[in-house]
Design a protein around this motif. Structure first.
Motif, PDB file in Angstrom:
ATOM      1  N   ASN A 222       3.981  14.343  -6.680  1.00 52.89           N
ATOM      2  CA  ASN A 222       4.096  12.874  -6.729  1.00 52.89           C
ATOM      3  C   ASN A 222       2.927  12.215  -6.001  1.00 52.89           C
ATOM      4  O   ASN A 222       2.419  11.164  -6.425  1.00 52.89           O
ATOM      5  N   LEU A 223       2.494  12.807  -4.845  1.00 49.61           N
ATOM      6  CA  LEU A 223       1.352  12.243  -4.128  1.00 49.61           C
ATOM      7  C   LEU A 223       0.073  12.339  -4.977  1.00 49.61           C
ATOM      8  O   LEU A 223      -0.753  11.422  -4.985  1.00 49.61           O
ATOM      9  N   SER A 224      -0.064  13.455  -5.720  1.00 50.86           N
ATOM     10  CA  SER A 224      -1.249  13.612  -6.584  1.00 50.86           C
ATOM     11  C   SER A 224      -1.262  12.555  -7.679  1.00 50.86           C
ATOM     12  O   SER A 224      -2.329  11.968  -7.985  1.00 50.86           O
TER      13      SER A 224
ATOM     14  N   ARG B 227      -3.538   7.056  -9.574  1.00 53.76           N
ATOM     15  CA  ARG B 227      -3.342   5.634  -9.867  1.00 53.76           C
ATOM     16  C   ARG B 227      -4.090   4.750  -8.874  1.00 53.76           C
ATOM     17  O   ARG B 227      -4.659   3.711  -9.239  1.00 53.76           O
ATOM     18  N   ILE B 228      -4.075   5.162  -7.606  1.00 48.27           N
ATOM     19  CA  ILE B 228      -4.727   4.334  -6.578  1.00 48.27           C
ATOM     20  C   ILE B 228      -6.238   4.347  -6.773  1.00 48.27           C
ATOM     21  O   ILE B 228      -6.932   3.355  -6.531  1.00 48.27           O
ATOM     22  N   LYS B 229      -6.753   5.502  -7.234  1.00 47.63           N
ATOM     23  CA  LYS B 229      -8.191   5.542  -7.508  1.00 47.63           C
ATOM     24  C   LYS B 229      -8.571   4.528  -8.591  1.00 47.63           C
ATOM     25  O   LYS B 229      -9.628   3.879  -8.504  1.00 47.63           O
ATOM     26  N   GLU B 230      -7.741   4.400  -9.629  1.00 44.43           N
ATOM     27  CA  GLU B 230      -8.001   3.416 -10.686  1.00 44.43           C
ATOM     28  C   GLU B 230      -8.011   2.015 -10.085  1.00 44.43           C
ATOM     29  O   GLU B 230      -8.851   1.179 -10.451  1.00 44.43           O
TER      30      GLU B 230
ATOM     31  N   ALA C 180      -8.732   1.180  -7.045  1.00 47.56           N
ATOM     32  CA  ALA C 180      -9.881   0.977  -6.164  1.00 47.56           C
ATOM     33  C   ALA C 180     -11.157   0.707  -6.949  1.00 47.56           C
ATOM     34  O   ALA C 180     -12.060   0.028  -6.458  1.00 47.56           O
ATOM     35  N   GLN C 181     -11.215   1.269  -8.161  1.00 46.24           N
ATOM     36  CA  GLN C 181     -12.394   0.998  -8.971  1.00 46.24           C
ATOM     37  C   GLN C 181     -12.455  -0.472  -9.391  1.00 46.24           C
ATOM     38  O   GLN C 181     -13.543  -1.010  -9.583  1.00 46.24           O
ATOM     39  N   ILE C 182     -11.309  -1.034  -9.528  1.00 45.75           N
ATOM     40  CA  ILE C 182     -11.245  -2.437  -9.938  1.00 45.75           C
ATOM     41  C   ILE C 182     -11.203  -3.335  -8.710  1.00 45.75           C
ATOM     42  O   ILE C 182     -11.922  -4.326  -8.632  1.00 45.75           O
ATOM     43  N   ASP C 183     -10.324  -2.993  -7.765  1.00 43.51           N
ATOM     44  CA  ASP C 183     -10.138  -3.835  -6.560  1.00 43.51           C
ATOM     45  C   ASP C 183     -10.568  -3.008  -5.359  1.00 43.51           C
ATOM     46  O   ASP C 183      -9.885  -2.075  -4.942  1.00 43.51           O
ATOM     47  N   HIS C 184     -11.718  -3.362  -4.842  1.00 48.13           N
ATOM     48  CA  HIS C 184     -12.251  -2.575  -3.733  1.00 48.13           C
ATOM     49  C   HIS C 184     -11.354  -2.620  -2.488  1.00 48.13           C
ATOM     50  O   HIS C 184     -11.451  -1.713  -1.649  1.00 48.13           O
ATOM     51  N   ASP C 185     -10.545  -3.658  -2.382  1.00 50.26           N
ATOM     52  CA  ASP C 185      -9.640  -3.734  -1.212  1.00 50.26           C
ATOM     53  C   ASP C 185      -8.624  -2.611  -1.216  1.00 50.26           C
ATOM     54  O   ASP C 185      -8.007  -2.298  -0.192  1.00 50.26           O
ATOM     55  N   ALA C 186      -8.355  -1.954  -2.307  1.00 54.08           N
ATOM     56  CA  ALA C 186      -7.382  -0.846  -2.371  1.00 54.08           C
ATOM     57  C   ALA C 186      -7.977   0.430  -1.784  1.00 54.08           C
ATOM     58  O   ALA C 186      -7.320   1.468  -1.707  1.00 54.08           O
ATOM     59  N   GLY C 187      -9.232   0.385  -1.342  1.00 56.41           N
ATOM     60  CA  GLY C 187      -9.882   1.572  -0.771  1.00 56.41           C
ATOM     61  C   GLY C 187      -9.180   2.123   0.470  1.00 56.41           C
ATOM     62  O   GLY C 187      -9.124   3.321   0.699  1.00 56.41           O
ATOM     63  N   GLU C 188      -8.644   1.207   1.300  1.00 61.72           N
ATOM     64  CA  GLU C 188      -7.962   1.648   2.525  1.00 61.72           C
ATOM     65  C   GLU C 188      -6.719   2.459   2.170  1.00 61.72           C
ATOM     66  O   GLU C 188      -6.425   3.484   2.813  1.00 61.72           O
ATOM     67  N   VAL C 189      -5.970   1.997   1.170  1.00 62.21           N
ATOM     68  CA  VAL C 189      -4.766   2.732   0.758  1.00 62.21           C
ATOM     69  C   VAL C 189      -5.168   4.098   0.210  1.00 62.21           C
ATOM     70  O   VAL C 189      -4.520   5.116   0.471  1.00 62.21           O
ATOM     71  N   LEU C 190      -6.281   4.117  -0.559  1.00 60.90           N
ATOM     72  CA  LEU C 190      -6.754   5.367  -1.125  1.00 60.90           C
ATOM     73  C   LEU C 190      -7.072   6.376  -0.017  1.00 60.90           C
ATOM     74  O   LEU C 190      -6.693   7.555  -0.097  1.00 60.90           O
ATOM     75  N   GLU C 191      -7.747   5.914   1.018  1.00 58.19           N
ATOM     76  CA  GLU C 191      -8.098   6.802   2.129  1.00 58.19           C
ATOM     77  C   GLU C 191      -6.851   7.357   2.815  1.00 58.19           C
ATOM     78  O   GLU C 191      -6.814   8.524   3.213  1.00 58.19           O
ATOM     79  N   ALA C 192      -5.818   6.527   2.980  1.00 54.25           N
ATOM     80  CA  ALA C 192      -4.591   6.961   3.645  1.00 54.25           C
ATOM     81  C   ALA C 192      -3.899   8.057   2.860  1.00 54.25           C
ATOM     82  O   ALA C 192      -3.446   9.069   3.412  1.00 54.25           O
TER      83      ALA C 192
END
Length: 584
Positions: free
Chosen positions: A240-242, A247-250, A252-264
């Motif tokens: 499920n995490l994978s 999804r989070i990578k997608e 982040a490509q559109i909304d750079h602010d989602a980068g922090e969530v991606l890193e977590a």
């Protein structure tokens, strides 16, 4: 020296003060006048036992006080009692049963009072004469005369050392008898503990393993479930995490602010994988060998058994083994120790026997000299045909007094062989024999002082070999400066009485002497003559003591000569005093 005695409310005495002088103090008076009360009062000052019966009727307390000249007594120094101005001893006897004793106003026990009293005054009365009837006291008289105190002190020290070595040897022999059995037992214990190969924290580790083994089913189930939830199942946490990470990578490509969530999420993913790996290891751990629980239980049971036998913990069991090993080594050396102990004992016994032989030789020489001197004194004291000898026999074993058995022999009648003094002497004979002993002691002391001075250097050089110079005074010692003679004139008169008086006078040249007497021959020699009288005052008995001089003294001597004062008895008393002044 005793200067003054004050007695209040003691027996039939109301208030009495008596002063004494140096030299010969004589107390005379009618029979029953109260002369013995003076001696009894001095006895209380010396620590004698007291009873409420000694208190004067109608009074609540008896009080005796004695004043002595300055005396250098170590015990008083130890008690921090100053004696620069003399010694005042005060004792009270209460009707309430609680008496008190003081030395220079410092309270002391009766035991201390007795020790001090013996250093100041020695009373020679019926009790001491009876001491002559105990054969064991005869040793003290001869040994003191011979100056054997130092030799005896060292002998007794050797005797104690020999006794201690014998005890040690007996202990070693007992250990030898038990040695083999004890060694077998200790060896078994050491082997048992050593074979167990214990480790300090082993019990705690085994108990933890036992707890796991007893709960394997639950642990396995929990591990499998957790592993499946994290990694193993299709809907596992990692799967499920994978998906979430993709999804989070997608995003982040559109909304750079989602980068922090991606890193977590990217950071969590490796931790989940590591946790899953750990669960796999636990799953392998719980796949134990069959029978392991039995091995653990058996090991724990072994440890508990050892703890029960040798200590409450593994560390105590190990310490017990070390102690047992040390005892084993000691037992292995017992044979060697026994040989050393036997050798030391034999050497010490030879030293003891050598010292005992030396003392026996000196004692026999002293006894021969002493017996001859006493024979001479007894002839002067009225025993013209008496025989006195000292019999010494050899003992089979060495005692604290040496290898001798010693006894005084005496015969007062011609033709009769000397027999043990304890069986043949009367009270009057005992009193004169004691006086003879005192006179002989004065002669013996002078020669011994010179001998001790001549040997002083030798004693200092050989102290390591002969032991410390420890005085051991017996009843023959004349250390006190004041001597009291009671009943010394019992059963004698005439020439014998004069001889007794001369001997008392001779002793008074060295010591202050008190003598209670009924004999005018003795009283005429007094440096201070005290008369004790009993009378009535207000219908109560009163005892008084007065110092006699001049005509009063002559009247008392006249009364003692004839029972009453007459012209003839006065003339005789005057002649007696004149002869005394002339030294006849």
């Amino acid at each position: 020296m005793l200067r003054e005695l004050r007695v209040r409310d003691f027996t039939i005495v109301d208030d009495l003060t008596v002063s004494f002088s140096s030299g010969l103090n004589v107390l005379t008076g009618e029979t029953g006048a109260g002369k013995s009360i003076i001696v009894d009062a001095i006895g209380l000052i010396l620590g004698d036992k007291a009873s409420q019966e000694l208190i004067r009727t109608g009074k609540g307390e008896a009080r005796i006080e004695a004043s002595f000249d300055q005396a250098d007594l170590p015990l008083l120094s130890e008690l921090s009692i100053e004696t620069d101005e003399g010694i005042i001893i005060r004792r009270t006897v209460s009707s309430q049963g609680k008496g008190r004793a003081y030395i220079n106003d410092s309270p002391v026990s009766l035991q201390t009072l007795s020790r001090i009293g013996k250093s100041l005054v020695h009373i020679h009365g019926q009790h001491e004469y009876q001491d002559l009837l105990r054969r064991e006291t005869h040793f003290f008289f001869v040994d003191a005369f011979g100056g054997l105190e130092q030799d005896l002190a060292f002998l007794r020290s050797l005797f104690r050392e020999v006794a201690a070595l014998r005890d040690d040897l007996e202990s070693l022999k007992a250990r030898m008898r038990e040695r083999e059995q004890r060694m077998d037992f200790l060896s078994f214990q050491v082997r048992e503990i050593t074979a167990a190969a214990l480790r300090d924290d082993e019990k705690e580790e085994l108990e933890s393993e036992r707890s796991i083994l007893l709960n394997l089913s639950r642990l396995r189930e929990a591990t499998e479930t957790a592993y499946d939830l994290l990694y193993g199942s299709e809907s596992s946490c990692l799967d499920n995490l994978s998906k979430a990470l993709s999804r989070i990578k997608e995003m982040a490509q559109i909304d750079h602010d989602a980068g922090e969530v991606l890193e977590a999420v990217e950071a969590v993913l490796p931790q989940v994988e590591e946790a899953a790996s750990g669960l796999r290891r636990f799953r392998d751990k719980y796949e134990t060998e069959p029978g392991r629980i039995d091995e653990v239980e058996e090991r724990l049971e072994l440890i508990r058994g050892l703890e029960k036998k040798y200590g409450g913990s593994i560390s105590e069991v190990i310490a017990y083994r070390q102690k047992a090993e040390e005892e084993l080594k000691g037992l292995e050396l017992v044979g060697e120790q026994m040989a050393d102990a036997e050798s030391a004992l034999a050497a010490k016994e030879r030293a003891l026997m050598g010292r005992a032989e030396l003392i026996s030789e000196k004692r026999r020489a002293a006894a021969d000299e002493m017996a001859l001197l006493i024979m001479g004194e007894l002839r002067e004291l009225g025993f013209q045909k008496a025989v006195f000898s000292i019999e010494i026999k050899r003992r089979e074993t060495v005692s604290a007094d040496g290898i001798d058995e010693l006894e005084f022999l005496f015969s007062a009648n011609p033709g009769e062989p000397p027999r043990p003094l304890v069986k043949v002497a009367s009270g009057g004979e005992l009193s004169r024999i004691m006086l003879a002993l005192k006179c002989v002691s004065l002669k013996g002391q002078g020669s011994r002082v010179k001998g001790q001075e001549d040997e002083e250097q030798g004693h200092e050089e050989s102290e390591v070999l002969t032991g410390p110079r420890i005085p051991d005074p017996g009843p023959f010692s004349l250390a006190p400066s004041t001597l009291v003679f009671d009943e010394v004139d019992a059963g004698i008169g005439g020439v014998a009485a004069s001889s007794v008086g001369k001997r008392l006078k001779e002793i008074s040249g060295h010591y202050q002497v008190f003598c209670i007497t009924h004999l005018p021959q003795i009283a005429s020699l007094a440096d201070r003559h005290l008369k004790v009288e009993k009378g009535l005052d207000r219908e109560r008995v009163q005892v008084s003591v007065s110092a006699l001089e001049g005509e009063e003294r002559m009247k008392e001597l006249a009364r003692m000569l004839s029972g009453r004062v007459t012209e003839a008895s006065l003339i005789h008393a005057r002649e007696l005093l004149e002869l005394t002044k002339e030294g006849i």
